[in-house]
Design a protein around this motif. Structure first.
Motif, PDB file in Angstrom:
ATOM      1  N   TRP A 199      16.889 -22.219  50.699  1.00  0.00           N
ATOM      2  CA  TRP A 199      16.897 -22.299  49.239  1.00  0.00           C
ATOM      3  C   TRP A 199      16.160 -21.112  48.630  1.00  0.00           C
ATOM      4  O   TRP A 199      16.601 -20.568  47.598  1.00  0.00           O
ATOM      5  N   LEU A 200      15.050 -20.689  49.244  1.00  0.00           N
ATOM      6  CA  LEU A 200      14.315 -19.528  48.736  1.00  0.00           C
ATOM      7  C   LEU A 200      15.157 -18.259  48.819  1.00  0.00           C
ATOM      8  O   LEU A 200      15.089 -17.392  47.943  1.00  0.00           O
ATOM      9  N   LYS A 201      15.946 -18.158  49.880  1.00  0.00           N
ATOM     10  CA  LYS A 201      16.853 -17.013  49.997  1.00  0.00           C
ATOM     11  C   LYS A 201      17.816 -16.978  48.819  1.00  0.00           C
ATOM     12  O   LYS A 201      18.080 -15.905  48.243  1.00  0.00           O
ATOM     13  N   LEU A 202      18.331 -18.141  48.442  1.00  0.00           N
ATOM     14  CA  LEU A 202      19.253 -18.212  47.319  1.00  0.00           C
ATOM     15  C   LEU A 202      18.537 -17.943  45.992  1.00  0.00           C
ATOM     16  O   LEU A 202      19.075 -17.263  45.109  1.00  0.00           O
ATOM     17  N   VAL A 203      17.329 -18.472  45.841  1.00  0.00           N
ATOM     18  CA  VAL A 203      16.542 -18.204  44.625  1.00  0.00           C
ATOM     19  C   VAL A 203      16.341 -16.706  44.448  1.00  0.00           C
ATOM     20  O   VAL A 203      16.532 -16.157  43.351  1.00  0.00           O
ATOM     21  N   LEU A 204      15.941 -16.038  45.513  1.00  0.00           N
ATOM     22  CA  LEU A 204      15.701 -14.596  45.448  1.00  0.00           C
ATOM     23  C   LEU A 204      16.990 -13.848  45.096  1.00  0.00           C
ATOM     24  O   LEU A 204      16.991 -12.928  44.275  1.00  0.00           O
ATOM     25  N   HIS A 205      18.083 -14.255  45.717  1.00  0.00           N
ATOM     26  CA  HIS A 205      19.402 -13.669  45.440  1.00  0.00           C
ATOM     27  C   HIS A 205      19.751 -13.805  43.958  1.00  0.00           C
ATOM     28  O   HIS A 205      20.224 -12.848  43.319  1.00  0.00           O
ATOM     29  N   GLU A 206      19.524 -14.985  43.401  1.00  0.00           N
ATOM     30  CA  GLU A 206      19.865 -15.239  41.998  1.00  0.00           C
ATOM     31  C   GLU A 206      18.923 -14.512  41.041  1.00  0.00           C
ATOM     32  O   GLU A 206      19.360 -13.972  40.013  1.00  0.00           O
ATOM     33  N   LEU A 207      17.630 -14.482  41.354  1.00  0.00           N
ATOM     34  CA  LEU A 207      16.676 -13.818  40.461  1.00  0.00           C
ATOM     35  C   LEU A 207      16.931 -12.318  40.384  1.00  0.00           C
ATOM     36  O   LEU A 207      16.770 -11.706  39.322  1.00  0.00           O
ATOM     37  N   ARG A 208      17.331 -11.725  41.499  1.00  0.00           N
ATOM     38  CA  ARG A 208      17.665 -10.298  41.475  1.00  0.00           C
ATOM     39  C   ARG A 208      18.853 -10.038  40.554  1.00  0.00           C
ATOM     40  O   ARG A 208      18.882  -9.048  39.824  1.00  0.00           O
ATOM     41  N   GLU A 209      19.830 -10.928  40.602  1.00  0.00           N
ATOM     42  CA  GLU A 209      20.998 -10.772  39.734  1.00  0.00           C
ATOM     43  C   GLU A 209      20.620 -10.980  38.275  1.00  0.00           C
ATOM     44  O   GLU A 209      21.117 -10.274  37.383  1.00  0.00           O
ATOM     45  N   VAL A 210      19.741 -11.944  38.013  1.00  0.00           N
ATOM     46  CA  VAL A 210      19.271 -12.167  36.644  1.00  0.00           C
ATOM     47  C   VAL A 210      18.573 -10.914  36.115  1.00  0.00           C
ATOM     48  O   VAL A 210      18.814 -10.479  34.981  1.00  0.00           O
ATOM     49  N   ARG A 212      19.042  -7.857  37.092  1.00  0.00           N
ATOM     50  CA  ARG A 212      20.065  -6.829  36.885  1.00  0.00           C
ATOM     51  C   ARG A 212      20.816  -7.062  35.581  1.00  0.00           C
ATOM     52  O   ARG A 212      21.090  -6.122  34.826  1.00  0.00           O
ATOM     53  N   ARG A 213      21.123  -8.302  35.292  1.00  0.00           N
ATOM     54  CA  ARG A 213      21.832  -8.633  34.052  1.00  0.00           C
ATOM     55  C   ARG A 213      20.962  -8.328  32.832  1.00  0.00           C
ATOM     56  O   ARG A 213      21.454  -7.823  31.809  1.00  0.00           O
ATOM     57  N   LEU A 214      19.672  -8.616  32.915  1.00  0.00           N
ATOM     58  CA  LEU A 214      18.767  -8.307  31.806  1.00  0.00           C
ATOM     59  C   LEU A 214      18.689  -6.803  31.571  1.00  0.00           C
ATOM     60  O   LEU A 214      18.687  -6.343  30.425  1.00  0.00           O
ATOM     61  N   ALA A 215      18.616  -6.050  32.665  1.00  0.00           N
ATOM     62  CA  ALA A 215      18.554  -4.588  32.552  1.00  0.00           C
ATOM     63  C   ALA A 215      19.814  -4.037  31.892  1.00  0.00           C
ATOM     64  O   ALA A 215      19.768  -2.979  31.245  1.00  0.00           O
ATOM     65  N   ARG A 228      23.615 -13.532  28.305  1.00  0.00           N
ATOM     66  CA  ARG A 228      24.255 -14.816  28.586  1.00  0.00           C
ATOM     67  C   ARG A 228      24.436 -15.050  30.085  1.00  0.00           C
ATOM     68  O   ARG A 228      24.083 -16.124  30.584  1.00  0.00           O
ATOM     69  N   PRO A 229      24.997 -14.090  30.840  1.00  0.00           N
ATOM     70  CA  PRO A 229      25.070 -14.304  32.294  1.00  0.00           C
ATOM     71  C   PRO A 229      23.683 -14.449  32.938  1.00  0.00           C
ATOM     72  O   PRO A 229      23.533 -15.177  33.922  1.00  0.00           O
ATOM     73  N   ALA A 230      22.676 -13.759  32.383  1.00  0.00           N
ATOM     74  CA  ALA A 230      21.316 -13.889  32.917  1.00  0.00           C
ATOM     75  C   ALA A 230      20.816 -15.323  32.751  1.00  0.00           C
ATOM     76  O   ALA A 230      20.213 -15.903  33.659  1.00  0.00           O
ATOM     77  N   LEU A 231      21.097 -15.911  31.586  1.00  0.00           N
ATOM     78  CA  LEU A 231      20.667 -17.292  31.343  1.00  0.00           C
ATOM     79  C   LEU A 231      21.406 -18.269  32.256  1.00  0.00           C
ATOM     80  O   LEU A 231      20.833 -19.267  32.704  1.00  0.00           O
ATOM     81  N   LYS A 232      22.678 -17.971  32.522  1.00  0.00           N
ATOM     82  CA  LYS A 232      23.427 -18.807  33.465  1.00  0.00           C
ATOM     83  C   LYS A 232      22.773 -18.768  34.838  1.00  0.00           C
ATOM     84  O   LYS A 232      22.648 -19.793  35.526  1.00  0.00           O
ATOM     85  N   LEU A 237      11.130  -8.081  28.846  1.00  0.00           N
ATOM     86  CA  LEU A 237      10.407  -7.391  27.773  1.00  0.00           C
ATOM     87  C   LEU A 237      11.118  -6.097  27.378  1.00  0.00           C
ATOM     88  O   LEU A 237      11.178  -5.743  26.189  1.00  0.00           O
ATOM     89  N   ARG A 238      11.676  -5.404  28.349  1.00  0.00           N
ATOM     90  CA  ARG A 238      12.439  -4.188  28.035  1.00  0.00           C
ATOM     91  C   ARG A 238      13.694  -4.531  27.238  1.00  0.00           C
ATOM     92  O   ARG A 238      14.083  -3.803  26.319  1.00  0.00           O
ATOM     93  N   HIS A 239      14.318  -5.650  27.597  1.00  0.00           N
ATOM     94  CA  HIS A 239      15.488  -6.119  26.850  1.00  0.00           C
ATOM     95  C   HIS A 239      15.100  -6.406  25.399  1.00  0.00           C
ATOM     96  O   HIS A 239      15.825  -6.002  24.460  1.00  0.00           O
ATOM     97  N   LEU A 240      13.983  -7.089  25.192  1.00  0.00           N
ATOM     98  CA  LEU A 240      13.535  -7.387  23.826  1.00  0.00           C
ATOM     99  C   LEU A 240      13.281  -6.099  23.051  1.00  0.00           C
ATOM    100  O   LEU A 240      13.650  -5.988  21.871  1.00  0.00           O
ATOM    101  N   HIS A 241      12.662  -5.127  23.694  1.00  0.00           N
ATOM    102  CA  HIS A 241      12.391  -3.839  23.044  1.00  0.00           C
ATOM    103  C   HIS A 241      13.698  -3.168  22.597  1.00  0.00           C
ATOM    104  O   HIS A 241      13.789  -2.662  21.467  1.00  0.00           O
ATOM    105  N   ARG A 242      14.700  -3.191  23.461  1.00  0.00           N
ATOM    106  CA  ARG A 242      15.974  -2.557  23.122  1.00  0.00           C
ATOM    107  C   ARG A 242      16.692  -3.284  21.975  1.00  0.00           C
ATOM    108  O   ARG A 242      17.584  -2.731  21.333  1.00  0.00           O
ATOM    109  N   HIS A 243      16.271  -4.514  21.712  1.00  0.00           N
ATOM    110  CA  HIS A 243      16.897  -5.297  20.639  1.00  0.00           C
ATOM    111  C   HIS A 243      15.977  -5.430  19.424  1.00  0.00           C
ATOM    112  O   HIS A 243      16.102  -6.383  18.640  1.00  0.00           O
ATOM    113  N   GLY A 244      15.093  -4.463  19.286  1.00  0.00           N
ATOM    114  CA  GLY A 244      14.337  -4.345  18.039  1.00  0.00           C
ATOM    115  C   GLY A 244      13.016  -5.073  17.960  1.00  0.00           C
ATOM    116  O   GLY A 244      12.375  -5.069  16.893  1.00  0.00           O
TER     117      GLY A 244
END
Length: 280
Positions: A52-63, A65-68, A73-77, A164-171
């Motif tokens: 399960w931790l392997k999957l958590v790590l896999h998903e968090l990396r994708e989240v 990447r999506r934020l960057a 929306r995909p990050a929240l999913k 936080l970088r995402h928030l900065h880019r959105h004003g």
């Protein structure tokens, strides 16, 4: 057996072959002598947690990447999926809690110095969430693959950094020091960030997606705390206040971990919402 069910697997891919079940189901090797019945429970509990931790790590990396990429929306999913996995990890403690102190004592001495404290995937998850400590790397000097995984997580921006970088880019007026910080260090509480979140929370309809993301991160942290608490209580009921097999103080170490926080400003802002602002 229905007529169309596949029976010939000389060329067709079977369930067992796809999942490599011969490897997975033969990976449990009790070390107690004579072999104690309850050791299999202990092994399966920890092996499934690592999966399960392997999957958590896999998903968090994708989240991250999506934020960057500002794909919120995909990050929240992805965060929603992680939260479901966290519930599985937490609920698993109730199975291990059926192991009584006398049953565990029958094989504990055979475990030597092996300990969940040495879970490099758990450390990588913590690094990814922002609780970074380069000193942990020394635990894995003799495990090159594990160390490489942790170095990678250490050197990447954390999930919080990317948010936080995402928030900065959105004003949003995220402090420059946080945007330029050394990402290999743990995030520390930054009071100047609290007004940024206060603005989001007090005008949630205007900043709905950012507001929703904040709450998802709070859910994520709360789930981590619940997992830690169930871990603490399971250890407490099984070995009391004895030291851990890996040398930690056991329950004392786990209790101290309950004070760790990944997103401190998201908790601090709750005390500010609705208060009159200075100067008004």
């Amino acid at each position: 057996m229905e007529e169309g069910i596949v029976r010939d697997f000389r060329q067709n891919l079977s369930y067992g072959a796809y999942l490599h079940l011969d490897e997975v189901l033969s990976a449990q090797h009790p070390v107690s002598r004579p072999e104690h019945h309850d050791e299999l429970l202990f092994i399966v509990q920890h092996q499934t947690s690592e999966l399960w931790l392997k999957l958590v790590l896999h998903e968090l990396r994708e989240v991250a990447r999506r934020l960057a990429a500002d794909e919120l929306r995909p990050a929240l999913k992805g965060l929603a999926r992680v939260k479901h996995i966290q519930r599985q990890l937490t609920d698993q403690w109730s199975v291990l809690a059926t192991l009584t102190p006398s049953e565990y004592a029958e094989f504990r001495r055979f475990l030597g110095t092996s300990s969940g404290f040495q879970s490099y995937q758990y450390r990588a998850v913590e690094f990814t969430l922002g609780n970074k400590d380069a000193a942990v790397l020394a635990l894995f000097d003799e495990q090159p693959d594990a160390r490489a995984l942790l170095v990678d997580a250490l050197e990447r921006p954390s999930l919080y950094d990317e948010f936080l970088r995402h928030l900065h880019r959105h004003g949003h007026d995220v402090p420059a020091a946080l945007l330029e910080r050394d990402v290999t260090a743990a995030h520390v509480f930054t009071p100047e960030l609290v007004p940024v979140f206060r603005r989001i929370y007090e005008d949630a309809h205007r900043f709905w997606e950012a507001y929703e993301a904040c709450e998802e991160l709070v859910d994520l942290e709360e789930n981590m705390q619940l997992w830690r608490f169930r871990h603490l209580k399971t250890v407490e009921r099984t070995i009391g206040t004895r030291r851990g097999t890996g040398g930690s103080s056991g329950v004392g170490f786990l209790r101290a971990a309950l004070d760790l926080t990944f997103f401190p400003e998201l908790y601090a802002v709750r005390s500010e919402i609705g208060r009159p602002e200075t100067g008004r």
